[in-house]
Design an enzyme around this catalytic site. Structure first.
Site, short mmCIF file in Angstrom:
data_model
loop_
_atom_site.label_atom_id
_atom_site.label_comp_id
_atom_site.label_asym_id
_atom_site.label_seq_id
_atom_site.Cartn_x
_atom_site.Cartn_y
_atom_site.Cartn_z
N HIS A 167 0.87 -1.28 -0.03
CA HIS A 167 0.03 -0.35 -0.13
C HIS A 167 0.87 1.22 -0.01
O HIS A 167 1.97 1.20 0.31
CB HIS A 167 -0.85 -0.09 1.22
CG HIS A 167 -0.42 0.55 2.46
ND1 HIS A 167 -0.44 1.79 2.72
CD2 HIS A 167 0.11 0.19 3.75
CE1 HIS A 167 0.21 2.09 3.56
NE2 HIS A 167 0.42 0.97 4.21
N CYS A 168 0.21 2.47 -0.34
CA CYS A 168 0.85 3.68 -0.49
C CYS A 168 -0.51 4.62 0.15
O CYS A 168 -1.31 4.24 0.91
CB CYS A 168 1.46 3.97 -1.61
SG CYS A 168 0.20 4.19 -3.11
N ARG A 169 -0.34 5.88 -0.46
CA ARG A 169 -1.39 6.59 0.07
C ARG A 169 -2.65 6.47 -0.72
O ARG A 169 -3.75 6.33 -0.03
CB ARG A 169 -1.06 8.24 0.04
CG ARG A 169 -1.82 8.95 0.61
CD ARG A 169 -1.43 10.64 0.53
NE ARG A 169 -1.44 11.00 -0.74
CZ ARG A 169 -2.36 11.65 -1.52
NH1 ARG A 169 -3.66 11.56 -1.00
NH2 ARG A 169 -1.89 12.11 -2.65
#
Length: 144
Positions: free
Chosen positions: A103-105
């Site tokens: 995941h990231c933002r």
């Protein structure tokens, strides 16, 4: 991609991570074909935050590819932080025997990371669609 003496330079390796990722469509071209092999056919390339949360409860690994300052603002409990730009040099820190959710933002960097990992022999890498923003919006746990 080999530099002087046959070694891969970090700049060249990292530049692959910064290339735009084409969208997944029924007619994806040969540039994307390497990420889809028989070993990856049983795992989707992307899942919802809810699906990722369920997988984590079953023992999957969660990788956060955001920057350290982003992780300091909020993070998903249990996620391991390896910023996207550092991933090529730290891929050995990732478990090879577990499904790997990334995941990231909002999902862009994590999608690049998943493509990079799958093309590099990590077929169990999966993107968490919408990143931590979607995770939090779904009411899943976040540490601030």
């Amino acid at each position: 991609m080999a530099g002087e003496g046959g070694s891969v330079t970090a700049a060249k390796c990292n530049s692959r991570l910064l290339e735009p990722v084409p969208p997944v469509t029924a007619g994806h071209g040969p540039k994307r074909a390497a990420a889809y092999t028989p070993a990856t056919m049983d795992l989707p390339i992307e899942v919802s935050p809810q699906e990722a949360h369920t997988a984590l409860a079953g023992g999957a690994f969660l990788l956060d590819v955001r920057e350290p300052w982003e992780s300091q603002e909020r993070r998903i409990p249990g996620a391991v932080l390896i910023p996207l730009i550092e991933l090529p040099g730290r891929v050995g820190e990732l478990p090879a025997d577990r499904d790997l959710y990334v995941h990231c933002r909002v999902g862009g960097r994590s999608r690049r990371a998943v493509d990079y990992l799958r093309q590099g022999g990590r077929p169990r890498a999966v993107n968490v669609t919408g990143g931590i923003d979607a995770w939090e919006a779904a009411g899943l746990p976040v540490i601030r």
